[in-house]
Write an enzyme that holds these catalytic residues in place. Structure first.
Site, mmCIF file in Angstrom:
data_model
loop_
_atom_site.group_PDB
_atom_site.id
_atom_site.type_symbol
_atom_site.label_atom_id
_atom_site.label_comp_id
_atom_site.label_asym_id
_atom_site.label_seq_id
_atom_site.Cartn_x
_atom_site.Cartn_y
_atom_site.Cartn_z
ATOM 1 N N THR A 560 0.656 -1.250 0.008
ATOM 2 C CA THR A 560 0.011 -0.270 0.000
ATOM 3 C C THR A 560 0.905 1.355 -0.145
ATOM 4 O O THR A 560 2.310 1.166 0.163
ATOM 5 C CB THR A 560 -0.864 0.084 1.200
ATOM 6 N N GLY A 669 -0.957 6.772 -16.371
ATOM 7 C CA GLY A 669 -0.403 6.044 -15.224
ATOM 8 C C GLY A 669 0.922 6.088 -14.770
ATOM 9 O O GLY A 669 1.492 5.486 -13.906
ATOM 10 N N GLU A 672 1.492 9.696 -10.238
ATOM 11 C CA GLU A 672 0.602 9.573 -9.155
ATOM 12 C C GLU A 672 -0.770 10.185 -9.707
ATOM 13 O O GLU A 672 -0.762 10.972 -10.341
ATOM 14 C CB GLU A 672 0.916 10.502 -7.744
ATOM 15 N N LYS A 687 13.429 8.897 -2.029
ATOM 16 C CA LYS A 687 13.946 7.989 -2.572
ATOM 17 C C LYS A 687 15.441 8.079 -2.111
ATOM 18 O O LYS A 687 16.289 7.252 -1.741
ATOM 19 C CB LYS A 687 14.074 7.607 -4.017
#
Ligand code: ADP
Ligand code: ASP
Ligand code: MG
Length: 820
Positions: A560, A669, A672, A687
């Protein structure tokens, strides 16, 4: 002569009694047989429950009695059904009714006087075997089978130790041989478990004691074989009800059988072995429901399959651990004598003892039910020393179990206890005490009762299934990436099992609405339908399932992007459940939380892996951690880590508009749903922050320098639509960025850098020839400049986004854990 014993399940239903009868007929053709039968399965417990209720003045004892009544009557009905033997059935019915009336009177008496003495208890318990043997002998006779019933109470003589009487072998053996000498019947049927004392009072041989009855008879008659017919196909490597992979052991030595049965392998009542061992009579354990299965043969010598030094695992539940400690014990002889004498006098059985060589404490295990009594007793015996503070009051811990690893040949093999304890340790099974018999035939550990199933399964895997390791996955988030992961697992399971000896099972699946848990592994063909029908999802509920199942090698997989899910990793790690996170929140949030997770992972021996946080399936974090582990130092990291920004700047030029390209990226896609998360650089910042942390730097997100290329208008927009409008308004500005780069023959790339402890992200003009210049599509690139790679960096490059590669990154993390 052979002696056969049939247990509770074997005589517990019409169907099984019919099986028993056909076994008897077959065997009686070969030799004379003595047949010992238990009570109908579960009846002894029901008798006890009824008696306890009656004794407690609870009229519910009548309901229990009625159940006993109907169970026996149902069996009789079934046995005579369709036989046309009405008269015989009625006779048996009357006989049983007479005995059951007697039982009812006894229970009523207990109810009236409100007391259940050990003597009355034995009288009561003897009804089980009396009833079952009566039913069977009458059935045999009605079918014209040559058989006679002999009441064992007339043969087995004991002392007056009710409920667990001690056999007088001299008198008993004489009775048995006298009876059998005069008997001419091929089949002699006898009730197990029951006996009488010298003075004629009814006694019993201890719970499970029918096996013992059969052994006593076998020994007295010098039988050729003692057969124990039960509901499993032999003595198993461990309790088959707790470990599905348990397998029957074909051959065992008497000593191994004693150890296993003593330590909980209920299939054989421990005292059974002694009488037959002296006469070297083999014991064969067989399954009434599957007579063709070979079962287990127990003999003096076991040469036949001595390959594995560990022959079985067993467990005893309901254990209390008592610890007596204090400085007053050191070097003072006599403490243990006083301690154990006191317990022996009260007939409290000690199951396990350990004493540390410092002599500062003695620790022993007894049955939970004896714990309270033992504590009072010991505190009284050592009252004086406790008052002088030479000893502490005894410490009692309950809810424990003992597990034991057993094998004759363990003594000649090194490393077995090492394997045993490291397996338990890896699975977070806390060991409270350890004992190893001097014979080295048994190593026992006391653990919490909730850990028994997991401990036996892990040890079984270690000692008997070395070939495969089971990995139990609890996956939350079954969107795009989650679904691909499940597909990959489904597709690769057989391959991974065959080639890596790893059995991947998905045990839990959850999305935000539903959660599905299946101890046997979720069927990956129909998981979507099953999930949609399953229970309502909750984060804590999912965790509780994982915790309660307490399966070995459990892994929680978070697919998630939810911060609530990221908060629950702590709970999983504390249960020694590894965590694989696709979710970046935990690693890029507050540094304390990241550190805590790392520390818990070490403490509880559970992995915390998040390879997909950077570069999807690319092995960036794994490579970095190997560099660090091998002593390399990171000087600089330069990277392009955003698939979405790459897509945007690869497609943006003077022929297109910034608005159109960003819109396209959103629609396809690559970004986001809210493209600002990508365009503001926050995702890339997270990151590089993770890479900096993994390189050993304690750094927070707000310490990162972020060169924002968006306009103020864009940053201030309230909604996604407003944001898109600003892109249109500010097109000239975005074109100027492009133009400036093009004029210098450069490409625009959004670059992350970590140098000298400082991290920054921003849009850069990359000149031709630079490794970033030709970066295509969704590709990511990471360059590590280290002490060992000072000039030419180590480069990792490839698709850094997409469901399939991200799922394979998760798969790789799972495999890292499995191979650990
Ligand atoms: P019976 O009524 O036939 O005497 P028991 O219930 O006393 O049968 O013993 C058989 C049971 O022992 C099996 O059903 C199984 O649950 C249990 N058991 C525990 N450990 C083992 C083991 N190592 N091997 C086989 N059975 C075991
Ligand atoms: N019926 C007795 C018990 O349940 C003896 C036996 O089954 O072996 O303990
Ligand atoms: Mg038994």
């Amino acid at each position: 002569m052979k002696v056969l014993k049939f247990g509770g399940t074997s005589v517990g239903s019409t169907e099984n009694i019919n099986k028993v009868i056909s076994i008897l007929q077959q065997q009686a053709e070969e030799s004379n047989i003595a047949v010992v039968v238990s009570a109908v399965g579960g009846i002894t417990d029901k008798l006890l429950e009824a008696a306890n209720l009656a004794c407690a003045k609870d009229e519910a004892y009548i309901t229990k009695y009625n159940k006993i009544w109907s169970k026996h009557n149902k069996i009789i009905e079934g046995l005579f059904e369709g036989s046309g033997l009405k008269q015989q059935e009625d006779n048996l019915h009357d006989l049983i009714t007479e005995k059951l009336d007697e039982l009812k009177n006894l229970l009523d008496g207990i109810y009236l006087i409100n007391e259940l003495s050990p003597k009355t208890k034995d009288k009561l318990l003897s009804f089980g075997e009396t009833l079952s043997s009566t039913i069977i002998i009458h059935t045999l006779k009605s079918r014209n089978i040559d058989a006679v019933l002999k009441n064992s109470q007339e043969l087995i003589v004991t002392d007056l130790n009710y409920n667990n009487a001690i056999v007088d072998f001299k008198a008993t053996d004489k009775n048995i041989s006298t009876f059998f000498e005069s008997n001419s019947c091929k089949i002699v049927l006898l009730p197990g478990f029951v006996s009488k004392a010298y003075n004629g009072e009814i006694t019993t041989l201890g719970r499970g004691g029918s096996d013992y009855t059969a052994a006593i008879i076998a020994a007295a008659l010098d039988a050729k074989e003692l057969q124990i017919w039960t509901d499993v196909s032999g003595m198993f490597t461990t309790n088959p009800k707790l470990v599905k992979q348990a397998a029957p052991i074909t051959r065992l030595s008497y000593q191994e059988a004693v150890e296993l049965s003593h330590f909980g392998a209920k299939v054989l009542y421990p005292p059974t072995v002694m009488p037959v061992l002296k006469k070297n009579i083999p014991i064969v354990i067989k399954n009434t429901m599957e007579p063709e299965a070979i079962g287990t043969t127990i003999t003096e010598d076991d040469q036949l399959n001595g390959d594995s030094p560990v022959r079985g695992l067993s467990n005893i539940d309901n254990i209390a651990l008592m610890t007596l400690q204090g400085n007053g014990m050191v070097g003072v002889p006599g403490f243990s004598k006083r301690l154990f004498e006191a317990l022996a006098q009260e007939k409290i059985n000690i199951i396990l003892i350990t004493q540390s060589s410092s002599e500062h404490s003695i620790c022993f295990g007894i049955a939970d039910s004896d714990a309270e009594h033992a504590k009072e007793l010991i505190d009284a015996v050592f009252e004086y020393e406790i008052a002088l503070q030479k000893l502490d009051p005894i410490v009692v811990e309950t809810d424990l179990s003992i597990i034991a690893v057993v094998g004759d040949k363990m003594k000649s093999h090194q490393g077995i206890s090492g394997k045993m304890f490291s397996t338990l340790g890896k699975n977070n099974v806390n060991i409270r005490a350890i004992a190893q018999g001097a014979s080295e035939r048994n190593i026992s550990a006391v653990i919490h009762k909730n850990d028994v199933k997991k401990a036996l399964n892990s040890l079984h895997e270690q000692f008997f299934e070395i070939k495969t390791k089971q990995i139990n996955l609890f996956i939350t988030g079954v969107g795009n990436v989650g679904q691909r992961l499940i597909d990959q697992i489904k597709q690769q399971r057989a391959y991974v099992k065959e080639n890596f000896k790893i059995n991947l099972r998905v045990v839990g699946l959850s999305n935000s609405r539903f959660m599905l848990v299946n101890d046997d592994g979720i069927d990956l063909e129909n998981w979507k339908e099953d999930l949609a029908k399953s229970e309502k999802a909750s984060l804590n509920g999912f965790f509780d399932h994982a915790k309660t199942l307490n399966l070995r090698n459990s892994v929680f997989v978070d697919i998630t992007a939810n911060d609530e899910v990221a908060k629950i990793y702590v709970d999983y790690l504390k249960q020694s459940i590894s965590v694989v996170a696709c979710n970046k929140i935990a690693c890029s949030g507050n540094i304390e939380y990241y550190n805590e997770l790392k520390q818990l992972s070490r403490k509880y021996n559970a992995s915390f892996l998040f390879e997909t946080n950077v570069g999807a399936g690319l092995p960036v974090i794994d490579t970095l951690s190997h560099l660090i582990a091998s002593g390399d130092k990171i000087n600089t990291i330069q990277a392009v880590l955003s698939g979405s920004l790459n897509f945007i700047f690869n497609n943006f030029n003077s022929e297109t508009t910034f608005y159109d390209v960003v819109k396209q990226a959103q629609e396809e896609g690559y970004t986001e749903p809210d493209p600002r998360i990508d365009l503001s650089g926050i995702d890339v910042a997270r990151k590089v922050l993770i890479l900096a942390r993994e390189s050993g730097h304690q750094i927070e997100l707000n310490e990162l320098e972020s060169d924002n290329f968006l306009t103020d208008n864009a940053m201030k927009a309230d909604t996604v639509d407003d944001f898109f409008n600003t892109l249109k308004d500010d097109e000239a500005y975005y074109q100027s960025l492009y133009k400036s780069a093009e004029d210098k023959n450069c490409q625009l790339k959004f670059v992350a850098e970590f140098d000298n402890g400082k991290a920054k992200v921003g849009l850069k003009e990359i000149p031709e020839g630079h490794p970033f210049y030709n970066l295509k599509g969704k590709d990511n690139i990471v360059m590590f400049y280290t002490q060992r790679y000072p000039e030419q960096p180590m480069i990792i490059k490839g698709a850094g986004a997409g469901a399939e590669v991200t799922a394979s990154g998760l798969f790789a993390d799972i495999m890292r854990i499995a191979n650990n």
